[in-house]
Design a protein around this motif. Structure first.
Motif, PDB file in Angstrom:
ATOM      1  N   GLY A  39     -42.394  97.609 157.796  1.00  0.00           N
ATOM      2  CA  GLY A  39     -41.013  97.917 156.710  1.00  0.00           C
ATOM      3  C   GLY A  39     -40.985  96.931 155.588  1.00  0.00           C
ATOM      4  O   GLY A  39     -40.392  97.267 154.817  1.00  0.00           O
ATOM      5  N   SER A  40     -42.006  95.986 155.593  1.00  0.00           N
ATOM      6  CA  SER A  40     -42.036  95.246 154.464  1.00  0.00           C
ATOM      7  C   SER A  40     -42.677  95.847 153.251  1.00  0.00           C
ATOM      8  O   SER A  40     -43.547  96.821 153.337  1.00  0.00           O
ATOM      9  N   VAL A  41     -42.298  95.529 152.091  1.00  0.00           N
ATOM     10  CA  VAL A  41     -42.919  96.323 150.895  1.00  0.00           C
ATOM     11  C   VAL A  41     -43.721  95.205 150.194  1.00  0.00           C
ATOM     12  O   VAL A  41     -43.534  94.275 149.793  1.00  0.00           O
TER      13      VAL A  41
ATOM     14  N   VAL B   7     -46.271  85.770 148.084  1.00  0.00           N
ATOM     15  CA  VAL B   7     -44.960  84.992 148.117  1.00  0.00           C
ATOM     16  C   VAL B   7     -44.014  86.333 148.679  1.00  0.00           C
ATOM     17  O   VAL B   7     -44.070  87.148 148.276  1.00  0.00           O
ATOM     18  N   ARG B   8     -42.998  85.847 149.627  1.00  0.00           N
ATOM     19  CA  ARG B   8     -42.246  86.762 150.063  1.00  0.00           C
ATOM     20  C   ARG B   8     -40.808  86.498 149.497  1.00  0.00           C
ATOM     21  O   ARG B   8     -40.440  85.279 149.028  1.00  0.00           O
ATOM     22  N   PHE B   9     -39.943  87.563 149.584  1.00  0.00           N
ATOM     23  CA  PHE B   9     -38.475  87.604 148.894  1.00  0.00           C
ATOM     24  C   PHE B   9     -37.921  88.697 149.653  1.00  0.00           C
ATOM     25  O   PHE B   9     -38.558  89.496 150.549  1.00  0.00           O
ATOM     26  N   ARG B  10     -36.703  88.675 149.604  1.00  0.00           N
ATOM     27  CA  ARG B  10     -35.797  89.693 150.332  1.00  0.00           C
ATOM     28  C   ARG B  10     -34.729  90.361 149.508  1.00  0.00           C
ATOM     29  O   ARG B  10     -33.947  89.290 148.525  1.00  0.00           O
ATOM     30  N   VAL B  11     -34.658  91.683 149.531  1.00  0.00           N
ATOM     31  CA  VAL B  11     -33.398  92.220 148.871  1.00  0.00           C
ATOM     32  C   VAL B  11     -32.447  92.976 150.006  1.00  0.00           C
ATOM     33  O   VAL B  11     -33.024  93.905 150.382  1.00  0.00           O
ATOM     34  N   LEU B  12     -31.455  92.275 150.284  1.00  0.00           N
ATOM     35  CA  LEU B  12     -30.578  92.791 151.408  1.00  0.00           C
ATOM     36  C   LEU B  12     -31.215  92.680 152.569  1.00  0.00           C
ATOM     37  O   LEU B  12     -31.842  91.782 153.035  1.00  0.00           O
ATOM     38  N   GLY B  13     -31.572  93.937 153.215  1.00  0.00           N
ATOM     39  CA  GLY B  13     -32.402  93.906 154.607  1.00  0.00           C
ATOM     40  C   GLY B  13     -33.841  94.113 154.541  1.00  0.00           C
ATOM     41  O   GLY B  13     -34.627  94.343 155.456  1.00  0.00           O
ATOM     42  N   THR B  14     -34.417  94.431 153.002  1.00  0.00           N
ATOM     43  CA  THR B  14     -35.713  94.677 152.770  1.00  0.00           C
ATOM     44  C   THR B  14     -36.426  93.535 152.380  1.00  0.00           C
ATOM     45  O   THR B  14     -36.201  92.768 151.412  1.00  0.00           O
ATOM     46  N   ASN B  15     -37.537  93.306 153.238  1.00  0.00           N
ATOM     47  CA  ASN B  15     -38.421  92.200 152.896  1.00  0.00           C
ATOM     48  C   ASN B  15     -39.560  92.700 151.699  1.00  0.00           C
ATOM     49  O   ASN B  15     -40.245  93.811 152.112  1.00  0.00           O
ATOM     50  N   GLY B  16     -39.810  91.919 151.048  1.00  0.00           N
ATOM     51  CA  GLY B  16     -40.815  92.284 150.109  1.00  0.00           C
ATOM     52  C   GLY B  16     -41.964  91.076 149.961  1.00  0.00           C
ATOM     53  O   GLY B  16     -41.591  89.914 150.236  1.00  0.00           O
ATOM     54  N   VAL B  17     -43.226  91.370 149.671  1.00  0.00           N
ATOM     55  CA  VAL B  17     -44.371  90.624 149.827  1.00  0.00           C
ATOM     56  C   VAL B  17     -45.103  90.670 148.592  1.00  0.00           C
ATOM     57  O   VAL B  17     -45.715  91.798 148.488  1.00  0.00           O
ATOM     58  N   ILE B  18     -45.153  89.669 147.427  1.00  0.00           N
ATOM     59  CA  ILE B  18     -45.930  89.641 146.161  1.00  0.00           C
ATOM     60  C   ILE B  18     -47.301  89.364 146.439  1.00  0.00           C
ATOM     61  O   ILE B  18     -47.401  88.212 146.961  1.00  0.00           O
TER      62      ILE B  18
ATOM     63  N   LYS C  47     -30.039  97.114 166.526  1.00  0.00           N
ATOM     64  CA  LYS C  47     -31.396  97.382 166.452  1.00  0.00           C
ATOM     65  C   LYS C  47     -31.767  96.759 164.871  1.00  0.00           C
ATOM     66  O   LYS C  47     -32.792  96.224 165.039  1.00  0.00           O
ATOM     67  N   SER C  48     -31.085  97.211 164.108  1.00  0.00           N
ATOM     68  CA  SER C  48     -31.385  96.447 162.666  1.00  0.00           C
ATOM     69  C   SER C  48     -31.456  95.004 162.695  1.00  0.00           C
ATOM     70  O   SER C  48     -32.385  94.650 162.141  1.00  0.00           O
ATOM     71  N   VAL C  49     -30.377  94.311 163.154  1.00  0.00           N
ATOM     72  CA  VAL C  49     -30.333  92.711 163.127  1.00  0.00           C
ATOM     73  C   VAL C  49     -31.505  92.247 163.968  1.00  0.00           C
ATOM     74  O   VAL C  49     -32.292  91.600 163.581  1.00  0.00           O
ATOM     75  N   GLY C  50     -31.856  93.008 165.239  1.00  0.00           N
ATOM     76  CA  GLY C  50     -32.938  92.665 165.660  1.00  0.00           C
ATOM     77  C   GLY C  50     -34.297  92.772 164.981  1.00  0.00           C
ATOM     78  O   GLY C  50     -35.403  91.866 165.042  1.00  0.00           O
ATOM     79  N   ARG C  51     -34.483  94.090 164.287  1.00  0.00           N
ATOM     80  CA  ARG C  51     -35.581  94.305 163.414  1.00  0.00           C
ATOM     81  C   ARG C  51     -35.970  92.926 162.458  1.00  0.00           C
ATOM     82  O   ARG C  51     -36.801  92.830 162.022  1.00  0.00           O
ATOM     83  N   PHE C  52     -34.588  92.735 161.936  1.00  0.00           N
ATOM     84  CA  PHE C  52     -34.443  91.942 160.486  1.00  0.00           C
ATOM     85  C   PHE C  52     -35.046  90.554 161.051  1.00  0.00           C
ATOM     86  O   PHE C  52     -35.794  89.906 160.492  1.00  0.00           O
ATOM     87  N   ILE C  53     -34.569  90.118 162.407  1.00  0.00           N
ATOM     88  CA  ILE C  53     -34.849  88.920 162.872  1.00  0.00           C
ATOM     89  C   ILE C  53     -36.397  88.684 163.247  1.00  0.00           C
ATOM     90  O   ILE C  53     -37.159  87.770 162.661  1.00  0.00           O
ATOM     91  N   ARG C  54     -36.936  89.762 163.682  1.00  0.00           N
ATOM     92  CA  ARG C  54     -38.312  89.940 164.159  1.00  0.00           C
ATOM     93  C   ARG C  54     -39.230  89.793 162.613  1.00  0.00           C
ATOM     94  O   ARG C  54     -40.152  89.140 162.889  1.00  0.00           O
TER      95      ARG C  54
ATOM     96  N   ASN D 193     -30.397  83.739 148.417  1.00  0.00           N
ATOM     97  CA  ASN D 193     -28.989  83.836 148.953  1.00  0.00           C
ATOM     98  C   ASN D 193     -28.953  84.247 150.402  1.00  0.00           C
ATOM     99  O   ASN D 193     -29.637  85.403 150.812  1.00  0.00           O
ATOM    100  N   ILE D 194     -28.336  83.579 151.363  1.00  0.00           N
ATOM    101  CA  ILE D 194     -28.526  83.922 153.079  1.00  0.00           C
ATOM    102  C   ILE D 194     -28.093  85.320 153.306  1.00  0.00           C
ATOM    103  O   ILE D 194     -28.444  85.792 154.325  1.00  0.00           O
ATOM    104  N   LEU D 195     -27.080  85.752 152.393  1.00  0.00           N
ATOM    105  CA  LEU D 195     -26.713  87.068 152.816  1.00  0.00           C
ATOM    106  C   LEU D 195     -27.392  88.056 151.987  1.00  0.00           C
ATOM    107  O   LEU D 195     -27.885  89.263 152.377  1.00  0.00           O
ATOM    108  N   LEU D 196     -27.570  87.969 150.761  1.00  0.00           N
ATOM    109  CA  LEU D 196     -28.128  88.959 149.729  1.00  0.00           C
ATOM    110  C   LEU D 196     -29.624  88.939 149.394  1.00  0.00           C
ATOM    111  O   LEU D 196     -30.116  89.559 148.990  1.00  0.00           O
TER     112      LEU D 196
END
Length: 474
Positions: free
Chosen positions: A425-427, A101-112, A44-51, A66-69
């Motif tokens: 879920g984006s910040v 501008v978008r960025f990501r911290v682990l599984g959390t997406n952020g939008v500036i 479920k988490s992977v699917g939400r992340f991809i979506r 970084n592709i992981l972090l």
């Protein structure tokens, strides 16, 4: 299954038995269920992340991912470079030269977000869509803030706002002016003792103590000596650890000496405040009511008038509210005072104007009693304070989390005439400081004097939130 259980017992060198076999079957079933739940949540988490990542593809990404972090490493490097996370985000926004501008911290997406029109959408026209980000931005301070006004949302926020309403009436400012003047006089007398000694004075700490004294007296009627005894020992260490955890979240989970100190200080602070709240309520029940109450008295009066039953839950909630007042008030105010003093030492002409205004209101020695209307008349000083806040304080930024898919109408910005969707879920991180700087760039061009410019600074934030025209036209 029974045979399998007996086989396990035989392999373990134990005699087969029905009870042992049943226990093994139960353990195997529980393990299988736990693994299934974990796999389901992972899928479920992977699917939400991809979506979500797919939804945000139309927004340019910040560099250094970084592709992981994601963008963890640039944010972790910031403190070593003497910068904060907001500074890094501002650099990302400037380098992309885009409103989003978008960025990501682990599984959390952020939008500036760096545009007045979009900020108006977040803070005014569609503010109900943007919940408060309790899982990332506020997370290090949740032991302090709890379910107070800053972190409460929806119906809980409405309930707490009604509870705190009597304490937030504008007439409380009449008391604040007198409290602040007495606090400033104490600080001036203290600094006078260092005059001519050549001893270094850490003004930032003095301003933090000053703001805590003022807030402590306004909320709890604590004398300055009590504020100096309690808050530096209990509150400031907790705040410092919270600040450390912003970019080092692992500190929350490692049982280091700092972790145990944080837990101990937090417990002591909570006990101190709850005991004080309880004693004040018990005094009211005995008929001991002050002639002119502080903020806590106003809240207790509202609870009493509403006929609300007193309970441990109310004590805990009021404890959170008081800590929220402390957190929201002292840090920003102290930083604003410190940077104002710093800038005024570098600009003698502006310093003389501030001194002249203060002398007019408080007298040559600063001992005249001033009213709120007198303080409201110090327009130039207020403009200096707000300009220092704009230039230096990180509180000129905010963030909110999206519980639903949202879209930004960007037809009047650099994008084409379409909607860019932000995933659930984006910040959304609002760079108010950068936007105000851009607005003031145009204001400066048409300002004829420093006084006129500082007057424009005073209303810059209001102009952003209540104007619908593009930037650099304000």
């Amino acid at each position: 299954m029974a045979n399998a259980g007996n086989q396990y017992l035989t392999l373990a060198g134990l005699p087969p038995s029905e009870d042992a076999s049943a226990l093994i079957r139960l353990i195997a079933l529980a393990t299988a269920l736990a693994v299934t739940l974990l796999l389901a949540n992972l899928i479920k988490s992977v699917g939400r992340f991809i979506r979500n990542s797919s939804t945000l593809q139309s927004i340019p990404a910040a560099p250094g991912s970084n592709i992981l972090l994601g963008h963890v490493f640039p944010l972790l490097k910031a403190p070593k470079e003497g910068r904060g996370a907001w500074d890094v985000m501002e650099d990302w926004s400037k380098s992309a030269n885009r409103e989003l501008v978008r960025f990501r911290v682990l599984g959390t997406n952020g939008v500036i977000v760096n545009d007045p029109i979009l900020l108006k959408r977040i803070f005014q026209t569609r503010f109900k869509v943007y919940g408060k980000d309790l899982t990332l931005s506020y997370h290090p301070f949740m032991p302090i803030l709890g379910t107070g006004l800053v972190t409460a949302d929806g119906d809980l926020w409405q309930k707490q706002r009604l509870l705190m309403g009597p304490a937030l009436r504008v007439d409380i400012l009449d008391d604040i002016v007198d409290i602040a003047q007495r606090g400033a006089t104490r600080l001036a007398d203290k600094l006078e003792q260092y005059k001519g000694t050549g001893q270094i004075v850490h003004l930032e700490e003095e301003f933090r103590l000053l703001t805590l004294q003022i807030i402590g007296e306004a909320i709890l009627s604590l004398p300055p000596e009590e504020c100096d005894r309690v808050f530096p020992q209990l509150y400031l260490p907790v705040m410092e650890e919270g600040n450390q955890r912003v970019l080092r979240p692992y500190r929350k989970y490692l049982p280091t000496p700092a972790w145990f100190t944080f837990k101990h200080k937090m417990s002591q602070l909570n006990s101190y405040l709850i005991n004080l709240i309880r004693s004040r309520w018990q005094a009211r029940q005995r008929g001991v009511v002050p002639d002119r109450g502080d903020i806590l008295d106003r809240i207790l009066q509202a609870i009493e008038a509403a006929g609300t039953k007193w309970s441990a839950a109310i004590e805990t909630q009021l404890c959170y509210e008081i800590k929220t007042f402390l957190l929201a008030g002292h840090e920003t105010s102290a930083a604003m005072l410190m940077w104002s003093v710093y800038e005024l030492t570098r600009h003698p002409q502006q310093r003389e104007q501030v001194l002249a205004e203060a002398e007019c209101v408080f007298g040559p020695c600063g001992r005249n009693t001033a009213s709120r209307s007198d303080a409201d008349g110090m327009v130039y000083t207020l403009s200096v304070l707000k300009e220092a806040l704009r230039r230096y304080a990180e509180s000129c930024n905010s963030c909110g989390q999206l519980p639903v898919v949202s879209s930004f109408p960007l037809s009047c910005c650099q994008y084409s005439s379409r909607h860019d969707y932000l995933a659930r879920g984006s910040v959304a991180y609002a760079l108010l400081q950068t936007v105000i700087t851009a607005v003031l760039g145009s204001v400066t061009a048409c300002s004829r004097s420093t006084t006129e410019l500082l007057s424009c600074v005073t209303c810059a934030v209001d102009s952003i939130l209540y104007s619908v025209v593009p930037p650099i036209v304000l």
